[in-house]
Design a protein around this motif. Structure first.
Motif, PDB file in Angstrom:
ATOM      1  N   UNK A  55       0.874  -1.172   0.000  1.00  0.00           N
ATOM      2  CA  UNK A  55       0.000   0.000   0.000  1.00  0.00           C
ATOM      3  C   UNK A  55       0.908   1.218   0.000  1.00  0.00           C
ATOM      4  N   UNK A  56       0.606   2.177  -0.857  1.00  0.00           N
ATOM      5  CA  UNK A  56       1.370   3.424  -0.894  1.00  0.00           C
ATOM      6  C   UNK A  56       0.430   4.580  -0.614  1.00  0.00           C
ATOM      7  N   UNK A  57       0.914   5.556   0.140  1.00  0.00           N
ATOM      8  CA  UNK A  57       0.126   6.736   0.480  1.00  0.00           C
ATOM      9  C   UNK A  57       0.900   7.964   0.045  1.00  0.00           C
ATOM     10  N   UNK A  58       0.239   8.855  -0.682  1.00  0.00           N
ATOM     11  CA  UNK A  58       0.906  10.070  -1.144  1.00  0.00           C
ATOM     12  C   UNK A  58      -0.068  11.219  -1.283  1.00  0.00           C
ATOM     13  N   UNK A  59       0.501  12.392  -1.601  1.00  0.00           N
ATOM     14  CA  UNK A  59      -0.351  13.570  -1.730  1.00  0.00           C
ATOM     15  C   UNK A  59       0.024  14.485  -2.893  1.00  0.00           C
ATOM     16  N   UNK A  60       1.148  14.214  -3.541  1.00  0.00           N
ATOM     17  CA  UNK A  60       1.551  15.094  -4.643  1.00  0.00           C
ATOM     18  C   UNK A  60       2.057  14.275  -5.826  1.00  0.00           C
ATOM     19  N   UNK A  61       2.254  14.931  -6.948  1.00  0.00           N
ATOM     20  CA  UNK A  61       2.589  14.219  -8.177  1.00  0.00           C
ATOM     21  C   UNK A  61       3.934  13.503  -8.127  1.00  0.00           C
ATOM     22  N   UNK A  62       4.804  13.838  -7.181  1.00  0.00           N
ATOM     23  CA  UNK A  62       6.041  13.062  -7.074  1.00  0.00           C
ATOM     24  C   UNK A  62       5.763  11.684  -6.460  1.00  0.00           C
ATOM     25  N   UNK A  63       4.533  11.438  -6.058  1.00  0.00           N
ATOM     26  CA  UNK A  63       4.112  10.132  -5.541  1.00  0.00           C
ATOM     27  C   UNK A  63       3.381   9.299  -6.588  1.00  0.00           C
ATOM     28  N   UNK A  80      -3.058  16.285  -4.598  1.00  0.00           N
ATOM     29  CA  UNK A  80      -3.202  16.741  -5.975  1.00  0.00           C
ATOM     30  C   UNK A  80      -4.431  16.108  -6.618  1.00  0.00           C
ATOM     31  N   UNK A  81      -5.198  16.904  -7.356  1.00  0.00           N
ATOM     32  CA  UNK A  81      -6.400  16.360  -8.001  1.00  0.00           C
ATOM     33  C   UNK A  81      -6.036  15.279  -9.018  1.00  0.00           C
ATOM     34  N   UNK A  82      -4.900  15.429  -9.702  1.00  0.00           N
ATOM     35  CA  UNK A  82      -4.461  14.400 -10.651  1.00  0.00           C
ATOM     36  C   UNK A  82      -4.132  13.098  -9.930  1.00  0.00           C
ATOM     37  N   UNK A  83      -3.505  13.205  -8.774  1.00  0.00           N
ATOM     38  CA  UNK A  83      -3.168  12.008  -8.011  1.00  0.00           C
ATOM     39  C   UNK A  83      -4.429  11.358  -7.449  1.00  0.00           C
ATOM     40  N   UNK A  84      -5.371  12.161  -6.986  1.00  0.00           N
ATOM     41  CA  UNK A  84      -6.638  11.608  -6.512  1.00  0.00           C
ATOM     42  C   UNK A  84      -7.332  10.831  -7.634  1.00  0.00           C
ATOM     43  N   UNK A  85      -7.145  11.275  -8.873  1.00  0.00           N
ATOM     44  CA  UNK A  85      -7.771  10.624 -10.012  1.00  0.00           C
ATOM     45  C   UNK A  85      -7.267   9.211 -10.280  1.00  0.00           C
ATOM     46  N   UNK A  86      -6.031   8.907  -9.909  1.00  0.00           N
ATOM     47  CA  UNK A  86      -5.485   7.559 -10.166  1.00  0.00           C
ATOM     48  C   UNK A  86      -5.466   6.692  -8.910  1.00  0.00           C
ATOM     49  N   UNK A  87      -5.784   7.284  -7.763  1.00  0.00           N
ATOM     50  CA  UNK A  87      -5.724   6.544  -6.496  1.00  0.00           C
ATOM     51  C   UNK A  87      -6.866   5.534  -6.387  1.00  0.00           C
ATOM     52  N   UNK A  88      -6.585   4.448  -5.687  1.00  0.00           N
ATOM     53  CA  UNK A  88      -7.609   3.449  -5.401  1.00  0.00           C
ATOM     54  C   UNK A  88      -8.524   3.914  -4.276  1.00  0.00           C
ATOM     55  N   UNK A  89      -7.960   4.719  -3.381  1.00  0.00           N
ATOM     56  CA  UNK A  89      -8.708   5.219  -2.229  1.00  0.00           C
ATOM     57  C   UNK A  89      -8.295   6.658  -1.945  1.00  0.00           C
ATOM     58  N   UNK A  90      -9.204   7.407  -1.344  1.00  0.00           N
ATOM     59  CA  UNK A  90      -8.895   8.760  -0.889  1.00  0.00           C
ATOM     60  C   UNK A  90      -9.030   8.753   0.631  1.00  0.00           C
TER      61      UNK A  90
END
Length: 92
Positions: A55-63, A80-90
């Motif tokens: 499991x990986x947790x991040x908040x910005x595009x470098x993640x 980041x909204x772009x990162x939220x778009x590819x995440x499995x969970x928020x």
């Protein structure tokens, strides 16, 4: 603690210190030929852990690559909204 060579080129070598029981932290990686996703893969290889158990947790595009590499990618709610778009969970 054991050391893992993350990027083998002699002039840009990066090393992570990891415990055998648990990897607690992967700091920001800023080498152009390397990213956090590859770091997750290398740590899993070293510890004998399947990527399907990560499991990986991040908040910005470098993640971004890290969330894509892990089986479950979690973005922080203020990420980041772009990162939220590819995440499995928020995460709130």
């Amino acid at each position: 603690m054991k050391k893992i060579k993350l990027f083998p080129a002699p002039h840009t070598e990066m090393v992570l210190n990891v415990s055998e029981q648990m990897v607690k932290d992967i700091e920001d990686c800023y080498v152009k030929a390397f990213d956090k996703g590859r770091a997750v893969e290398r740590v899993c290889e070293f510890l004998g852990v399947s990527l399907s158990d990560t499991i990986a947790v991040g908040d910005s595009m470098n993640d971004f690559e890290m969330l894509k590499a892990a089986d479950i990618g979690v973005c922080m709610g203020n990420g980041s909204s772009s990162l939220r778009g590819i995440a499995d969970m928020i995460c709130p």
